[in-house]
Write an enzyme that holds these catalytic residues in place. Sequence first.
Site, mmCIF file in Angstrom:
data_model
loop_
_atom_site.group_PDB
_atom_site.id
_atom_site.type_symbol
_atom_site.label_atom_id
_atom_site.label_comp_id
_atom_site.label_asym_id
_atom_site.label_seq_id
_atom_site.Cartn_x
_atom_site.Cartn_y
_atom_site.Cartn_z
ATOM 1 N N GLU A 219 -25.595 13.733 -3.240
ATOM 2 C CA GLU A 219 -27.037 13.915 -3.012
ATOM 3 C C GLU A 219 -27.869 13.201 -4.079
ATOM 4 O OE1 GLU A 219 -28.862 17.816 -3.536
ATOM 5 O OE2 GLU A 219 -27.305 18.403 -4.960
ATOM 6 N N LYS B 274 -0.186 5.372 -6.028
ATOM 7 C CA LYS B 274 -1.251 5.326 -7.055
ATOM 8 C C LYS B 274 -2.199 6.518 -6.918
ATOM 9 C CE LYS B 274 -5.035 3.774 -6.081
ATOM 10 N NZ LYS B 274 -5.579 2.442 -6.131
ATOM 11 N N LYS B 275 -2.669 6.779 -5.690
ATOM 12 C CA LYS B 275 -3.627 7.870 -5.496
ATOM 13 C C LYS B 275 -2.970 9.221 -5.776
ATOM 14 C CE LYS B 275 -7.694 9.528 -3.987
ATOM 15 N NZ LYS B 275 -8.127 9.800 -2.636
ATOM 16 N N GLY C 93 -2.710 -9.623 -12.583
ATOM 17 C CA GLY C 93 -3.055 -10.285 -11.329
ATOM 18 C C GLY C 93 -1.852 -10.395 -10.418
ATOM 19 N N CYS D 2 0.832 -1.213 0.000
ATOM 20 C CA CYS D 2 0.000 0.000 0.000
ATOM 21 C C CYS D 2 0.863 1.258 0.000
ATOM 22 C CB CYS D 2 -0.926 -0.042 1.220
ATOM 23 S SG CYS D 2 -1.808 1.487 1.505
ATOM 24 N N CYS E 147 -1.663 1.695 -3.009
ATOM 25 C CA CYS E 147 -2.633 2.768 -2.762
ATOM 26 C C CYS E 147 -2.027 4.182 -2.760
ATOM 27 C CB CYS E 147 -3.312 2.578 -1.403
ATOM 28 S SG CYS E 147 -3.455 0.884 -0.836
ATOM 29 N N HIS F 94 -26.553 19.829 -0.667
ATOM 30 C CA HIS F 94 -26.642 20.481 -1.962
ATOM 31 C C HIS F 94 -25.587 21.557 -2.082
ATOM 32 C CE1 HIS F 94 -28.689 21.578 -5.620
ATOM 33 N NE2 HIS F 94 -28.719 22.842 -5.226
ATOM 34 N N GLY G 154 -3.791 -6.321 -19.260
ATOM 35 C CA GLY G 154 -4.610 -6.765 -18.134
ATOM 36 C C GLY G 154 -5.895 -5.973 -18.048
ATOM 37 N N ALA G 155 -6.829 -6.491 -17.262
ATOM 38 C CA ALA G 155 -8.129 -5.836 -17.132
ATOM 39 C C ALA G 155 -8.502 -5.654 -15.670
ATOM 40 C CB ALA G 155 -9.197 -6.683 -17.830
ATOM 41 N N SER G 156 -7.486 -5.823 -14.795
ATOM 42 C CA SER G 156 -7.709 -5.671 -13.358
ATOM 43 C C SER G 156 -7.877 -4.191 -13.023
ATOM 44 C CB SER G 156 -6.482 -6.202 -12.620
ATOM 45 O OG SER G 156 -5.342 -5.437 -13.003
ATOM 46 N N TYR G 157 -8.268 -3.910 -11.763
ATOM 47 C CA TYR G 157 -8.381 -2.496 -11.397
ATOM 48 C C TYR G 157 -7.008 -1.834 -11.448
ATOM 49 C CZ TYR G 157 -6.721 -2.886 -6.496
ATOM 50 O OH TYR G 157 -5.962 -3.059 -5.369
ATOM 51 N N VAL G 158 -5.953 -2.595 -11.152
ATOM 52 C CA VAL G 158 -4.604 -2.023 -11.219
ATOM 53 C C VAL G 158 -4.292 -1.608 -12.658
ATOM 54 C CG1 VAL G 158 -2.143 -2.520 -10.925
ATOM 55 C CG2 VAL G 158 -3.769 -3.307 -9.197
ATOM 56 N N ALA G 159 -4.682 -2.455 -13.626
ATOM 57 C CA ALA G 159 -4.439 -2.150 -15.039
ATOM 58 C C ALA G 159 -5.162 -0.863 -15.433
ATOM 59 C CB ALA G 159 -4.917 -3.314 -15.915
ATOM 60 N N LEU G 160 -6.442 -0.784 -15.067
ATOM 61 C CA LEU G 160 -7.232 0.383 -15.492
ATOM 62 C C LEU G 160 -6.794 1.659 -14.776
ATOM 63 C CD1 LEU G 160 -10.829 -1.072 -15.940
ATOM 64 C CD2 LEU G 160 -8.939 -0.994 -17.554
ATOM 65 N N GLU G 161 -6.449 1.527 -13.493
ATOM 66 C CA GLU G 161 -5.989 2.722 -12.765
ATOM 67 C C GLU G 161 -4.683 3.242 -13.372
ATOM 68 O OE1 GLU G 161 -7.825 2.002 -8.273
ATOM 69 O OE2 GLU G 161 -5.763 1.438 -8.674
HETATM 70 C C1 LIG Z 1 -1.165 -0.868 -7.616
HETATM 71 C C2 LIG Z 1 -1.966 -1.190 -6.394
HETATM 72 C C3 LIG Z 1 -2.904 -0.294 -5.951
HETATM 73 C C4 LIG Z 1 -3.650 -0.565 -4.808
HETATM 74 N N1 LIG Z 1 -4.580 0.339 -4.409
HETATM 75 C C5 LIG Z 1 -5.327 0.096 -3.315
HETATM 76 C C6 LIG Z 1 -6.284 1.038 -2.872
HETATM 77 O O1 LIG Z 1 -6.476 2.090 -3.477
HETATM 78 N N2 LIG Z 1 -6.981 0.753 -1.751
HETATM 79 C C7 LIG Z 1 -6.791 -0.408 -1.042
HETATM 80 O O2 LIG Z 1 -7.444 -0.618 -0.020
HETATM 81 N N3 LIG Z 1 -5.889 -1.336 -1.455
HETATM 82 C C8 LIG Z 1 -5.161 -1.107 -2.562
HETATM 83 N N4 LIG Z 1 -4.223 -2.027 -2.969
HETATM 84 C C9 LIG Z 1 -4.095 -3.284 -2.216
HETATM 85 C C10 LIG Z 1 -3.279 -3.111 -0.942
HETATM 86 O O3 LIG Z 1 -2.045 -2.514 -1.236
HETATM 87 C C11 LIG Z 1 -3.076 -4.478 -0.291
HETATM 88 O O4 LIG Z 1 -4.335 -5.086 -0.121
HETATM 89 C C12 LIG Z 1 -2.411 -4.375 1.065
HETATM 90 O O5 LIG Z 1 -1.164 -3.743 0.987
HETATM 91 C C13 LIG Z 1 -2.257 -5.781 1.661
HETATM 92 O O6 LIG Z 1 -1.611 -5.701 2.901
HETATM 93 P P1 LIG Z 1 -0.859 -6.966 3.503
HETATM 94 O O7 LIG Z 1 -0.507 -6.600 4.898
HETATM 95 O O8 LIG Z 1 -1.659 -8.179 3.263
HETATM 96 O O9 LIG Z 1 0.466 -7.144 2.614
HETATM 97 P P2 LIG Z 1 1.535 -6.127 2.062
HETATM 98 O O10 LIG Z 1 1.162 -4.718 2.285
HETATM 99 O O11 LIG Z 1 1.818 -6.541 0.669
HETATM 100 O O12 LIG Z 1 2.825 -6.391 2.979
HETATM 101 C C14 LIG Z 1 3.529 -7.595 2.960
HETATM 102 C C15 LIG Z 1 4.962 -7.343 3.382
HETATM 103 O O13 LIG Z 1 5.594 -8.576 3.689
HETATM 104 C C16 LIG Z 1 6.879 -8.599 3.111
HETATM 105 N N5 LIG Z 1 7.278 -10.006 2.948
HETATM 106 C C17 LIG Z 1 6.836 -10.901 2.035
HETATM 107 N N6 LIG Z 1 7.417 -12.095 2.242
HETATM 108 C C18 LIG Z 1 8.236 -11.939 3.309
HETATM 109 C C19 LIG Z 1 9.102 -12.817 4.006
HETATM 110 N N7 LIG Z 1 9.246 -14.093 3.644
HETATM 111 N N8 LIG Z 1 9.802 -12.334 5.057
HETATM 112 C C20 LIG Z 1 9.694 -11.036 5.435
HETATM 113 N N9 LIG Z 1 8.879 -10.166 4.809
HETATM 114 C C21 LIG Z 1 8.162 -10.616 3.765
HETATM 115 C C22 LIG Z 1 6.674 -7.852 1.800
HETATM 116 O O14 LIG Z 1 7.868 -7.414 1.220
HETATM 117 C C23 LIG Z 1 5.791 -6.702 2.275
HETATM 118 O O15 LIG Z 1 6.576 -5.655 2.783
HETATM 119 C C24 LIG Z 1 -3.444 -1.779 -4.103
HETATM 120 C C25 LIG Z 1 -2.492 -2.692 -4.542
HETATM 121 C C26 LIG Z 1 -1.760 -2.401 -5.679
HETATM 122 C C27 LIG Z 1 -0.738 -3.401 -6.145
#
Ligand SMILES: Cc1cc2nc3c(=O)[nH]c(=O)nc-3n(C[C@H](O)[C@H](O)[C@H](O)COP(=O)(O)OP(=O)(O)OC[C@H]3O[C@@H](n4cnc5c(N)ncnc54)[C@H](O)[C@@H]3O)c2cc1C
Length: 523
Positions: A502, A94-95, A317, A86, A91, A497, A225-232
């Site tokens: 609204e 991206k935002k 994905g 994030c 997030c 308003h 791709g057609a995911s939200y990430v692709a479109l954003e």
């Molecule tokens: C482009 C993009 C845009 C997004 N926009 C939004 C949005 O607008 N709003 C929203 O709510 N969500 C959004 N998301 C989704 C959001 O970022 C994730 O859902 C969220 O970060 C998931 O949190 P998490 O704690 O599961 O994992 P993560 O935040 O991915 O954290 C996992 C951490 O673990 C670490 N790690 C992995 N394996 C190991 C290991 N073996 N040992 C030690 N560390 C490790 C990783 O490096 C990472 O730092 C977006 C995602 C992407 C890719």
Amino acid sequence: VMAMAAALRGPSGRFRWRTQATAGGVRGSARGAAAGRQDYNLLVIGGGSGGLACAKEAAQLGMKVAVVDYVEPSPRGTRWGLGGTCVNVGCIPKKLIHQAALLGGMIRDAPHYGWDVAQPVLHDWRKMAEAVQNYVKSLNWGHRVQLQDRKVKYFNIKASFVNEHTICGVTKGGKETLLSAEHIVIATGGRPRYPTHIEGALEYGITSDDIFWLKESPGKTLVVGASYVALECAGFLTGLGLDTTVMMRSIPLRGFDQQMSSLVTEYMASQGTRFLKHCTPSRVQKLPDGQLQVTWEDLTSGRENMGTFSTVLWAIGRIPETRSLNLENAGINTSPNSQKILVDAQEATSVPHIYAIGDVAEGRPELTPTAIMAGKLLARRLCGQSLDVMDYSNVPTTVFTPLEYGCVGLSEEEAMARHGEEHVEVYHAYYKPLEFTVAERDASQCYIKMVCLRKPPQLVLGLHFLGPNAGEVTQGFALGIKCGASYEQVMRTVGIHPTCAEEVAKLRISKRSGLDPTVTGCG
Ligand SMILES: Cc1cc2nc3c(=O)[nH]c(=O)nc-3n(C[C@H](O)[C@H](O)[C@H](O)COP(=O)(O)OP(=O)(O)OC[C@H]3O[C@@H](n4cnc5c(N)ncnc54)[C@H](O)[C@@H]3O)c2cc1C
């Protein structure tokens, strides 16, 4: 004990045991772990949205907590700091870049409101990227300080399971550390998927792990791709003035309401994003001038086509970060299809004292706020402060495409499938945002839809909003829908308003009655 120590030793044969009371280094530590004395009450693997929230909450409630986080560089070599997807590659950047793109639209509107803006207005990617990256780095630092303040021990190591209470962490330099804990939370998230069968995909393509950290403009870009990430991504690239094409094999935004998804792409196309629908790439080659030549198949005609781009971005994905965790050493079960970790309502894995939250857990929404809330609630349960479990129903979300799409609850398709078409009533309206009028913006895709049960009082099953500030609008209505709001209650809600929000309280036309939706707007 010697046998245990040998078993705990990593592949390189070196490790350091971190413990409060170890007589005799490795051997003493191993004895401690075997006797059930662990280094920490709670060990969190992954310092992203879910992991940090869980660790901080548990520490605040008195647990002895450690977090291990390690970022494996992307295939292109991009790396970042503490905070997870994030903060670093999701997030937040991206935002901010979406905001940069929206500002371009406002600059185009500005002359209508009397601003004398010299044309053409140019955008400097380098400047934007530096500002965004500096902000992200400040967040990395902020997370480290917060952990320190709450006395959470942070290790920058890549973890894998040794046994059900012990992990082995490896630093960038290859040094190994063993850590043990009573409870372990896995919050390792996921990473973008690369296609494995397309020549040149890995070698020349980038993903969302790279786009926000590019120092130079990506130039003419193909987003696959057609995911939200692709479109954003395609949306903000177009908004920044870059020639952008989206290539998709099937439908956009799978899992979202399909009528809304079509409107999202329709608006993007009207703003200049090119769409290659029902097409799939087969090869990426680098030309002598550095450009990328992409070959693709048009699945409708069966013909092969080619195009040249500066950048190819894969957004097809994500895969969960479970591959290098050695989950089998602890007996943790994963889904054979998704490779995600199987969890119950308490977020527990197949091993009762090991939990999984966030993107890595099977069946959970891949969103930051759900990961955070699940992490906090889990910490409270582990500390005996609460029995509350996470409720994953009616989670609102927003797709930050040029025209934003916010939704909460069921799509029209899901509502029909779950309740039967005859029991579902859909209210909808096209509307014209006031801010679109003076600047003569096209509002053809500004649309709101409320999916309700047909039987009075017509419980709201889902709300779908396409328009400016969709996230802000949807967040407000999410409370009502979470509390079981009915259509009648929404209609009795007094609007603010003049706003776009609204318009939700004016939805009177039933879609199922076959009437055309009224076009409403500020008059
Ligand atoms: C482009 C993009 C845009 C997004 N926009 C939004 C949005 O607008 N709003 C929203 O709510 N969500 C959004 N998301 C989704 C959001 O970022 C994730 O859902 C969220 O970060 C998931 O949190 P998490 O704690 O599961 O994992 P993560 O935040 O991915 O954290 C996992 C951490 O673990 C670490 N790690 C992995 N394996 C190991 C290991 N073996 N040992 C030690 N560390 C490790 C990783 O490096 C990472 O730092 C977006 C995602 C992407 C890719």
